[in-house]
Design an enzyme around this catalytic site. Sequence first.
Site, PDB file in Angstrom:
ATOM      1  N   CYS A   1       0.817  -1.231   0.000  1.00 32.86           N
ATOM      2  CA  CYS A   1       0.000   0.000   0.000  1.00 32.86           C
ATOM      3  C   CYS A   1       0.845   1.274   0.000  1.00 32.86           C
ATOM      4  CB  CYS A   1      -0.936   0.011   1.201  1.00 32.86           C
ATOM      5  SG  CYS A   1      -1.889  -1.489   1.324  1.00 32.86           S
TER       6      CYS A   1
ATOM      7  N   ASN B   1     -10.371  -0.432  -0.752  1.00 28.30           N
ATOM      8  CA  ASN B   1      -8.925  -0.295  -0.584  1.00 28.30           C
ATOM      9  C   ASN B   1      -8.229  -0.788  -1.858  1.00 28.30           C
ATOM     10  OD1 ASN B   1      -6.222  -0.662   0.093  1.00 28.30           O
ATOM     11  ND2 ASN B   1      -6.666  -1.432   2.147  1.00 28.30           N
TER      12      ASN B   1
ATOM     13  N   HIS C   1      -3.835   6.996   2.249  1.00 32.71           N
ATOM     14  CA  HIS C   1      -4.210   5.647   1.797  1.00 32.71           C
ATOM     15  C   HIS C   1      -5.611   5.301   2.339  1.00 32.71           C
ATOM     16  CE1 HIS C   1      -4.329   1.517   0.950  1.00 32.71           C
ATOM     17  NE2 HIS C   1      -4.024   1.100   2.160  1.00 32.71           N
TER      18      HIS C   1
HETATM   19  O1  UT7 Z   1      -4.185  -1.491   3.243  1.00 34.32           O
HETATM   20  C1  UT7 Z   1      -4.053  -2.585   4.071  1.00 34.32           C
HETATM   21  C2  UT7 Z   1      -4.218  -2.194   5.426  1.00 34.32           C
HETATM   22  N1  UT7 Z   1      -5.331  -2.854   6.039  1.00 34.32           N
HETATM   23  C3  UT7 Z   1      -6.029  -2.198   6.915  1.00 34.32           C
HETATM   24  O2  UT7 Z   1      -5.845  -1.041   7.143  1.00 34.32           O
HETATM   25  C4  UT7 Z   1      -7.059  -2.949   7.698  1.00 34.32           C
HETATM   26  C5  UT7 Z   1      -7.055  -2.469   9.118  1.00 34.32           C
HETATM   27  N2  UT7 Z   1      -8.095  -3.138   9.911  1.00 34.32           N
HETATM   28  C6  UT7 Z   1      -9.388  -2.873   9.731  1.00 34.32           C
HETATM   29  O3  UT7 Z   1      -9.748  -2.038   8.938  1.00 34.32           O
HETATM   30  C7  UT7 Z   1     -10.381  -3.582  10.613  1.00 34.32           C
HETATM   31  O4  UT7 Z   1      -9.665  -4.382  11.555  1.00 34.32           O
HETATM   32  C8  UT7 Z   1     -11.382  -4.472   9.825  1.00 34.32           C
HETATM   33  C9  UT7 Z   1     -12.343  -3.602   9.045  1.00 34.32           C
HETATM   34  C10 UT7 Z   1     -10.623  -5.405   8.894  1.00 34.32           C
HETATM   35  C11 UT7 Z   1     -12.205  -5.329  10.812  1.00 34.32           C
HETATM   36  O5  UT7 Z   1     -12.889  -4.482  11.724  1.00 34.32           O
HETATM   37  P1  UT7 Z   1     -12.785  -4.776  13.272  1.00 34.32           P
HETATM   38  O6  UT7 Z   1     -13.610  -3.768  13.947  1.00 34.32           O
HETATM   39  O7  UT7 Z   1     -11.338  -4.859  13.677  1.00 34.32           O
HETATM   40  O8  UT7 Z   1     -13.498  -6.189  13.374  1.00 34.32           O
HETATM   41  P2  UT7 Z   1     -12.965  -7.527  14.058  1.00 34.32           P
HETATM   42  O9  UT7 Z   1     -11.908  -8.170  13.214  1.00 34.32           O
HETATM   43  O10 UT7 Z   1     -12.641  -7.254  15.508  1.00 34.32           O
HETATM   44  O11 UT7 Z   1     -14.236  -8.440  14.013  1.00 34.32           O
HETATM   45  C12 UT7 Z   1     -15.406  -8.127  14.797  1.00 34.32           C
HETATM   46  C13 UT7 Z   1     -16.469  -9.146  14.496  1.00 34.32           C
HETATM   47  C14 UT7 Z   1     -15.986 -10.584  14.556  1.00 34.32           C
HETATM   48  O12 UT7 Z   1     -17.051 -11.360  15.070  1.00 34.32           O
HETATM   49  P3  UT7 Z   1     -17.080 -11.821  16.632  1.00 34.32           P
HETATM   50  O13 UT7 Z   1     -15.831 -12.625  16.818  1.00 34.32           O
HETATM   51  O14 UT7 Z   1     -17.075 -10.542  17.404  1.00 34.32           O
HETATM   52  O15 UT7 Z   1     -18.338 -12.608  16.723  1.00 34.32           O
HETATM   53  C15 UT7 Z   1     -15.783 -10.956  13.110  1.00 34.32           C
HETATM   54  O16 UT7 Z   1     -15.916 -12.338  12.884  1.00 34.32           O
HETATM   55  O17 UT7 Z   1     -16.943  -8.944  13.150  1.00 34.32           O
HETATM   56  C16 UT7 Z   1     -16.886 -10.197  12.430  1.00 34.32           C
HETATM   57  N3  UT7 Z   1     -16.635  -9.894  11.028  1.00 34.32           N
HETATM   58  C17 UT7 Z   1     -17.631  -9.599  10.171  1.00 34.32           C
HETATM   59  N4  UT7 Z   1     -18.958  -9.523  10.330  1.00 34.32           N
HETATM   60  C18 UT7 Z   1     -19.676  -9.192   9.245  1.00 34.32           C
HETATM   61  C19 UT7 Z   1     -15.451  -9.839  10.384  1.00 34.32           C
HETATM   62  N5  UT7 Z   1     -15.662  -9.504   9.102  1.00 34.32           N
HETATM   63  C20 UT7 Z   1     -16.988  -9.358   8.928  1.00 34.32           C
HETATM   64  C21 UT7 Z   1     -17.800  -9.025   7.856  1.00 34.32           C
HETATM   65  N6  UT7 Z   1     -19.143  -8.950   8.057  1.00 34.32           N
HETATM   66  N7  UT7 Z   1     -17.300  -8.769   6.632  1.00 34.32           N
END
Ligand code: UT7
Length: 318
Positions: free
Chosen positions: A110, A275, A245
């Site tokens: 990125c 992204n 980004h």
């Molecule tokens: O350019 C590359 C750089 N990448 C980034 O900048 C990504 C940085 N990270 C993020 O943007 C965030 O961490 C994400 C958007 C990827 C995820 O958001 P989060 O608030 O950190 O969610 P999480 O991983 O803590 O997941 C929360 C919950 C989980 O369920 P439980 O365990 O709480 O029941 C996940 O399984 O959300 C669930 N989950 C989803 N639910 C619905 C994960 N992905 C999804 C989804 N739809 N697509």
Amino acid sequence: MKARILGTGSYLPEHVLTNDDMAKLVETSDEWIRERTGIRERHLTDQGTLHMACEASKRALLNSNVTADELDMIIIATFTPDYLFPNASCQLQAALGAPNVPCMDLSAACSGFIYSINTAAAYIQAGMYKKILVVAAETLSRVVDWEDRSTCILFGDGAGAAVIGADETGILAMDMGSDGVKGPVLYCEAWPITNPIVNKGKAGKLRMNGQEVYKFAVRRLPKTIETVLQESGISVDEVDHFIFHQANRRILQAAAKHLNIPAEKMPMNMDHCGNLSAASIPVLLDEHNQSGKIKRGDKVVLAAFGGGLSWASALIIW
Ligand code: UT7
């Protein structure tokens, strides 16, 4: 002698996949994706990296009033090329017609576009070259795991380009860095070893520990921005545009709060393209430039973070 951005171009493929379309592929919802990331839809290519790079480049050349035969070098930032070799920039050279110039691909995930313009600037400031085409093009749909809802909802395909030229003003400060120890939180394995003595299976897919990347981004983004501000002696208030980004709206809002950046100075476009990895910054930069919002003499800060883990920023006089 400085290196200035003479013009920009971008290309997003026609086909659009909305969050509702995504909810038919994996267990997710439009509401979850919008709230956690700011993304509504993303574009997907059926033609690949070279095609998108070529379209973005033609637009950047036109916008810069530069012809392909005036170019001294081509750099493409990508980790999703169509071929391992010839590299994407040699293929682009053939498509555009820029005979005999050096062409190289630069892989910094990125952060790739800023790494590439900083590299181009170094050649220009050293007096070696006068005009360099810098392109970032990513077919992320080719490396995304379409069964992993935590990553496939985030990414899209697209390309952005800029012509960098020697001038009296331009890039005032640059910062680049990386932390390879944290590499395993965001990666994509290349080809497996498959030969007469071993068979290690299929090509790799993009894998990410989202929370670790999130923590890294909210700490690193403000730091790299502060570095270029300090180096150029320019304050946050004096900067006209912050082009970051487009990974996640919440990461950018956290950085903006930390540095007191007003929302109107920090455009975002992840809602309609997701992204785009290296292509994210030049696509947003081009959208902002083509809409007439960036004026000659404006101060622009570019900043990115991502796989490596890596980060980069630049402070530019437009
Ligand atoms: O350019 C590359 C750089 N990448 C980034 O900048 C990504 C940085 N990270 C993020 O943007 C965030 O961490 C994400 C958007 C990827 C995820 O958001 P989060 O608030 O950190 O969610 P999480 O991983 O803590 O997941 C929360 C919950 C989980 O369920 P439980 O365990 O709480 O029941 C996940 O399984 O959300 C669930 N989950 C989803 N639910 C619905 C994960 N992905 C999804 C989804 N739809 N697509």
